[in-house]
Structures are given as C-alpha cells and as structure tokens.
Design a protein around this motif. Structure first.
Motif, PDB file in Angstrom:
ATOM      1  N   LEU A 300      40.783  33.929  36.187  1.00 36.70           N
ATOM      2  CA  LEU A 300      39.475  33.317  35.965  1.00 36.70           C
ATOM      3  C   LEU A 300      38.436  34.404  35.735  1.00 36.70           C
ATOM      4  O   LEU A 300      38.477  35.464  36.371  1.00 36.70           O
ATOM      5  N   GLU A 301      37.504  34.073  34.836  1.00 34.85           N
ATOM      6  CA  GLU A 301      36.493  35.021  34.381  1.00 34.85           C
ATOM      7  C   GLU A 301      35.341  35.152  35.372  1.00 34.85           C
ATOM      8  O   GLU A 301      34.178  35.207  34.956  1.00 34.85           O
ATOM      9  N   ASN A 302      35.630  35.195  36.659  1.00 35.86           N
ATOM     10  CA  ASN A 302      34.563  35.288  37.654  1.00 35.86           C
ATOM     11  C   ASN A 302      33.539  36.344  37.247  1.00 35.86           C
ATOM     12  O   ASN A 302      33.908  37.455  36.846  1.00 35.86           O
ATOM     13  N   VAL A 323      41.317  41.913  28.431  1.00 39.94           N
ATOM     14  CA  VAL A 323      40.434  41.731  27.276  1.00 39.94           C
ATOM     15  C   VAL A 323      39.900  40.300  27.246  1.00 39.94           C
ATOM     16  O   VAL A 323      38.708  40.054  27.041  1.00 39.94           O
ATOM     17  N   HIS A 324      40.795  39.331  27.501  1.00 43.82           N
ATOM     18  CA  HIS A 324      40.394  37.916  27.477  1.00 43.82           C
ATOM     19  C   HIS A 324      39.348  37.623  28.556  1.00 43.82           C
ATOM     20  O   HIS A 324      38.274  37.091  28.260  1.00 43.82           O
ATOM     21  N   GLU A 325      39.651  37.969  29.793  1.00 47.24           N
ATOM     22  CA  GLU A 325      38.726  37.603  30.889  1.00 47.24           C
ATOM     23  C   GLU A 325      37.399  38.337  30.768  1.00 47.24           C
ATOM     24  O   GLU A 325      36.343  37.776  31.077  1.00 47.24           O
ATOM     25  N   GLN A 326      37.438  39.582  30.323  1.00 45.48           N
ATOM     26  CA  GLN A 326      36.167  40.312  30.206  1.00 45.48           C
ATOM     27  C   GLN A 326      35.351  39.820  29.014  1.00 45.48           C
ATOM     28  O   GLN A 326      34.123  39.877  29.049  1.00 45.48           O
ATOM     29  N   ALA A 327      36.002  39.317  27.961  1.00 48.75           N
ATOM     30  CA  ALA A 327      35.235  38.712  26.859  1.00 48.75           C
ATOM     31  C   ALA A 327      34.407  37.538  27.359  1.00 48.75           C
ATOM     32  O   ALA A 327      33.312  37.265  26.868  1.00 48.75           O
ATOM     33  N   HIS A 328      34.929  36.843  28.368  1.00 50.32           N
ATOM     34  CA  HIS A 328      34.192  35.711  28.935  1.00 50.32           C
ATOM     35  C   HIS A 328      32.873  36.139  29.582  1.00 50.32           C
ATOM     36  O   HIS A 328      31.998  35.298  29.799  1.00 50.32           O
ATOM     37  N   GLN A 329      32.707  37.400  29.914  1.00 55.87           N
ATOM     38  CA  GLN A 329      31.432  37.808  30.506  1.00 55.87           C
ATOM     39  C   GLN A 329      30.299  37.508  29.528  1.00 55.87           C
ATOM     40  O   GLN A 329      29.195  37.150  29.935  1.00 55.87           O
ATOM     41  N   ASN A 346      34.066  28.955  25.142  1.00 58.74           N
ATOM     42  CA  ASN A 346      34.621  29.912  26.110  1.00 58.74           C
ATOM     43  C   ASN A 346      36.003  30.396  25.662  1.00 58.74           C
ATOM     44  O   ASN A 346      36.224  31.579  25.425  1.00 58.74           O
ATOM     45  N   GLU A 347      36.930  29.451  25.562  1.00 56.58           N
ATOM     46  CA  GLU A 347      38.344  29.843  25.414  1.00 56.58           C
ATOM     47  C   GLU A 347      38.693  30.284  23.995  1.00 56.58           C
ATOM     48  O   GLU A 347      39.485  31.205  23.808  1.00 56.58           O
ATOM     49  N   GLY A 348      38.110  29.631  23.002  1.00 57.05           N
ATOM     50  CA  GLY A 348      38.360  30.068  21.627  1.00 57.05           C
ATOM     51  C   GLY A 348      37.805  31.465  21.396  1.00 57.05           C
ATOM     52  O   GLY A 348      38.446  32.311  20.752  1.00 57.05           O
ATOM     53  N   PHE A 349      36.631  31.733  21.975  1.00 59.51           N
ATOM     54  CA  PHE A 349      35.975  33.019  21.752  1.00 59.51           C
ATOM     55  C   PHE A 349      36.700  34.143  22.500  1.00 59.51           C
ATOM     56  O   PHE A 349      36.889  35.241  21.969  1.00 59.51           O
ATOM     57  N   ALA A 350      37.090  33.882  23.757  1.00 59.12           N
ATOM     58  CA  ALA A 350      37.813  34.912  24.514  1.00 59.12           C
ATOM     59  C   ALA A 350      39.171  35.186  23.878  1.00 59.12           C
ATOM     60  O   ALA A 350      39.665  36.318  23.888  1.00 59.12           O
ATOM     61  N   SER A 351      39.781  34.149  23.294  1.00 55.95           N
ATOM     62  CA  SER A 351      41.070  34.351  22.620  1.00 55.95           C
ATOM     63  C   SER A 351      40.877  35.122  21.323  1.00 55.95           C
ATOM     64  O   SER A 351      41.679  36.009  20.986  1.00 55.95           O
ATOM     65  N   VAL A 401      43.049  24.737  22.391  1.00 55.82           N
ATOM     66  CA  VAL A 401      41.676  25.208  22.608  1.00 55.82           C
ATOM     67  C   VAL A 401      41.638  26.732  22.510  1.00 55.82           C
ATOM     68  O   VAL A 401      40.683  27.308  21.995  1.00 55.82           O
ATOM     69  N   TYR A 402      42.730  27.374  22.944  1.00 57.68           N
ATOM     70  CA  TYR A 402      42.818  28.833  22.877  1.00 57.68           C
ATOM     71  C   TYR A 402      43.215  29.302  21.472  1.00 57.68           C
ATOM     72  O   TYR A 402      42.523  30.095  20.853  1.00 57.68           O
ATOM     73  N   ASP A 403      44.370  28.810  20.989  1.00 57.76           N
ATOM     74  CA  ASP A 403      44.950  29.391  19.778  1.00 57.76           C
ATOM     75  C   ASP A 403      44.312  28.827  18.506  1.00 57.76           C
ATOM     76  O   ASP A 403      43.942  29.579  17.609  1.00 57.76           O
TER      77      ASP A 403
END
Ligand SMILES: [Zn+2]
Length: 516
Positions: A300-302, A323-329, A346-351, A401-403
């Motif tokens: 989780l992108e806490n 890379v994924h979780e930190q993109a969520h910042q 959130n998820e499309g962008f972090a992916s 939602v991710y891919d």
C-alpha cells in the motif's frame, strides 16, 4: 474491496455520558436550525464512507498496541471545522468509544455499525472549529464489516494497512479521501518492538517496559493512508542525493525475502528522484518504506512510507513494486481520488510509471509494452469487459484497472505526442496537489492542454467493455496499427524484458484483490 452494506457488528447502543445533555442548546436561531451532519460523503460506490457537516484539519493519535492480545487503546484528539450549523455528527469507527468530548464538554454517543454518532452538548456553528476527544479501546481483529476485517496481525505485531478502509479499525475519523488532514501519531508498544508510521520520526523513547514512537505527517493525508506497523524491524535512516530524509524498515527475521526487500528499499531515494524528474517535485518532506515479515498479499502506498508484503521478494529483488508504490505519492496520495470510482487515476498511473521506468532502464519501451499487452490479450478475454473509468463497487483493484490503465496512458501519449503528454502528467499533480481529482477533470485538462476533442479516445479506453480498435484515434499510429494487424496474422513481436517483472508485481496485488 468491500461493500457499503455494512454487516451488523453489534446492537445499536446508547451511551448517556452526561445527564445534562439536552440542556445546552442555546435559543439562537442558528442553533435551532442546526441539522445533523450526513452519515456519509455520498461516494457513488461507498455512500456511507466519510461523514458530512465538518472538515477535519488535524488528528492527534495516541495509541497503544499489545500484540499478544491484539488490544488497541487510544485517545484521538480531532480538530475540525463545522461546514454547516451542526447539531450532531458521525465519526467512522469500529472500536469501543469509552468517552467523547466536544470542545471540552461530554457528548452523547451511540454506535451504528461503523458509525459513531456524536451529539455535542451545544450545536456547532457553521465555520466554527471544534475539538473532539475520543478515548477508546478494542480488539480490531474482532471487528468486521461485511464479514471482513482489513486488520493484519503478524507473528510479532500488526500492520494497520488497507484500502479503501482501515482507519475505523484503529482510530475514529472522517474516512474518505475527500477529507484530508495532518497527523501526529504516537504509538506505544512493548519494549523491544518498533512502531513505524507516516512522516517524520519526532521522538523515540522507552518508559516502564514500553517503547514510545512519535511520528508526524505535516502534509494533508487521506485516512486510509495513515498507518502503523508494529514488530521487530531493522530501521535505516539516510537521505537522498537531494537531501530528502529516508527511513526504511525491514523485518529483523525477514530471511532471504528480507534481504531482497532491503536491497530494493535501499533504492527508495533513487526511485523518488527519478519520479520527481518525471512528475514534478516530490510532494512530501520525507520518504521510506516498510517490509514486515508477513504475507498479507499486497503493498500500500502509505503516504511518505509505503508498506510491502514479503511476497513481492519471493524470487529475488523486484524494484518495480517500489516504483509503483512511490509513484502513488504523486498519483493517489498528493492527488487523491475524488470518489473511489476514480481509481484509474491511482492504479493506472502508478502502473504506467512502471512502464516509464522500464523504458528508461533498458527493459523495454512504453510502446513495446503497449504492443505486448495489446497483442497478448485477445478481444474475447474478460479482461476487456471492465470499464476502468468506472469499474464498479468492489472491482477497483481488478487487473484491468492496472494494465488497461497503463495501456490507456501509453496510448494517450502516442495520440497526443510526448511534449503534451509529459506536460499533462506534471500539470495534473501540480494543479491538484494535496487535494482530490476526478477522471472527468483529468480528461478536461488533457483536452485543454491539447486543444483536441479526446472524448472518443477516452470512451474507447476507459468507458467501453470491449477491446479498443488499433486505430490512430485510439493512439495507434498507422505503422503500429499495421504491425498489430500483421501479428494478428501470426507473426510475433518481441516481449519487453520488464513485462514479466511487472506482471509478477500485479499478480501479487491481484491475488489479494480476488481473495476478498
Ligand atoms: Zn497501486
């Protein structure tokens, strides 16, 4: 991940905290007209999440956690402002409130599923500030909603990490990303244990067989991103090349997975600096990561310090999850969803950030990844049925939602060209910094920036339940569309090296989503 029709957890009870509760209402007109705040913020998927009538500015949380009994005791001091003349309001909460005061006066309370209904002695005037103090206790693993508890116990502690809900299992609040606040989080644990949380480590000391860890997050944060992780951790403090402080923690008994996790978390600063070059300045003032020795099936992108299940490191290092979780910042934490149906933001962008990382680290370009995913998933696959711009309640964390989400951004990049695309990706987090954003707002920004009508493009990628055609309008230049047609006839394109790593990350994430 779970629905709004909350399971009946316990019978509704009325607690008369004070005998003098009804006498305080003044006779002024505004007080007579004061109304109860709404019990939810009107989220399309989860209408009961969050509450109306007030806006929280700050949470001061003072909690103790005992791993042996799973008992949480706490005191929450919530500073909020009324957004209407307020006779009564809800807090989202699942533990037992022993006492509640509002502006120093005992308040009347009752519970209704995950709602703690608070009636202050005096109505709160629109725009006035209020301080709500809740003293509480409870065993979070015994609290369920819809038969489900997001609470995670580990061998030597617990991990208060979940999405879209977790805060109700350890502190009372306004549990929707639309009401962000700053936090002071003090966690007291038995001697010998560590307690990680968000933001800066203000102090750490021991007293009477206990250790007290005080953390502070001074930037606005959504409730689901607030957390603590208790257990035996090795904590490392450092700083990035640009001087940003870094605190990472890996479980002391993490085995080979812990070793791989430590190697990847040690690259956190490098990852943050890389993201900042693409999406704009890092929005917070510290970073890090936590890898408990526990299998909870996701990361989780806490805010400032994501938390990772050890399953990501089963077969070696995999920087893509970091890379994924930190993109969520940028995409998720600083800019949060306006409603949970906006989860693609959130998820499309972090992916997609994983794809961009791949491109610049020689693992395959975004164009190659788009081709590989597009060619690899036939039109008949149920994958294409998810309308990722509105995937449906309990479907926010499905694979598409991710891919398909990342494919959408790469296709957008090919449709509008690199200069406009990268500008858009920076403008979005700048314009909505520390706030919220919706998909229609993102589309409007893209159209403003390019001067193009992108309605057909976004309909095909976000709002249709079929595979978008490989047309120039959908982001496939003529050459690429021709190549896709040729491959459909039997020839094969080379699959980028990063795809297996990205798929491995998403497999762990999705196994968890399907397990719910
Ligand atoms: Zn994610």
């Amino acid at each position: 991940m779970r629905g709004a029709g909350l399971a009946r957890r316990r019978a509704t009870t009325v607690t008369a905290v004070t005998a003098a509760l009804a006498v305080g209402l003044s006779g002024t007109a505004w007080a007579a007209a004061a109304r109860p705040g709404a019990s939810g913020l009107g989220d399309a998927y989860y209408p009961s999440y969050g509450n109306g009538g007030y806006d929280v500015g700050h949470y001061k949380l003072d909690v103790s956690y005992d791993p042996a009994s799973d008992l949480v005791t706490g005191k929450a001091t919530i500073t909020a402002k009324a957004t209407q003349d307020l006779s009564r309001f809800d807090l989202d909460f699942g533990l037992h409130a022993q006492s509640v005061t509002v502006n120093g006066h005992a308040a009347r309370t009752r519970t209704d599923d995950l709602e703690l209904v608070v009636t202050p002695r005096k109505a709160i005037k629109n725009g006035a500030s209020m301080t709500v103090v809740v003293v509480y206790a409870g065993v979070p693993s015994s609290v369920t909603a819809d038969g489900y508890s997001p609470w995670i116990r580990t061998d030597d502690g617990a991990v208060a990490v979940g999405e879209p809900q977790i805060s109700s299992w350890w502190f009372p609040g306004n549990d929707h990303p639309r009401d962000k606040a700053t936090y002071d989080i003090k966690v007291t644990v038995p001697a010998g244990l560590e307690a990680l949380s968000n933001g800066k480590l203000v102090s750490h000391g021991s007293t009477a067989g206990k250790e007290v860890w005080s953390w502070s997050e001074s930037r606005p944060m959504a409730t689901y991103l607030a957390y603590f992780a208790v257990g035996q951790f090795d904590i490392t403090q450092s700083s990035t090349a640009s001087g940003l402080p870094v605190i990472t923690a890996v479980a002391s008994n993490g085995g080979s997975e812990g070793t791989y996790a430590a190697a990847d978390l040690a690259r956190t600063g490098e990852v943050i600096d890389w993201h900042a070059r693409h999406w704009g300045p890092y929005p917070f003032n510290i970073t890090g990561g936590v890898a408990p020795a526990a299998d909870f099936g996701f990361a989780l992108e806490n805010q400032t310090r994501p938390v990772y299940t050890r399953g990501f490191w089963r077969s070696g290092p995999n920087i893509y999850v970091v890379v994924h979780e930190q993109a969520h910042q940028w995409y998720g934490d600083s800019v949060s969803v306006d409603q949970w149906k906006d989860i693609w933001l959130n998820e499309g962008f972090a992916s997609f950030a994983e794809w961009a990382w791949s491109e610049e680290h020689g693992d395959g370009t975004g164009a190659e990844l788009l081709q590989a995913y597009y060619d690899g998933i036939p039109a008949s696959d149920p994958f294409w049925q998810t309308k990722i711009g509105d995937p449906g309640k309990d479907h926010e964390f499905t694979g598409a939602v991710y891919d398909r989400g990342a494919m959408t951004l790469q296709a957008l990049r090919q449709r509008i060209g690199d200069p406009a695309f990268w500008q858009l990706m920076r403008n979005w987090p700048r314009q909505h910094k520390y706030g919220n954003g919706s998909i229609p707002q993102f589309i409007a920004l893209a159209e403003r920036l390019t001067g193009e009508d992108l309605g057909g493009f976004f309909d095909a990628w976000l709002y249709s339940s079929t595979k978008p055609a490989a047309t120039p309008e959908n982001g496939f230049p003529a050459a690429m569309a021709g190549a896709a047609a040729a491959r459909a006839g039997g020839s094969r394109a080379e699959v980028p090296r990063s795809k297996a790593k990205i798929d491995a990350v998403h497999r762990v994430l999705l196994a968890q989503a399907q397990g719910r």
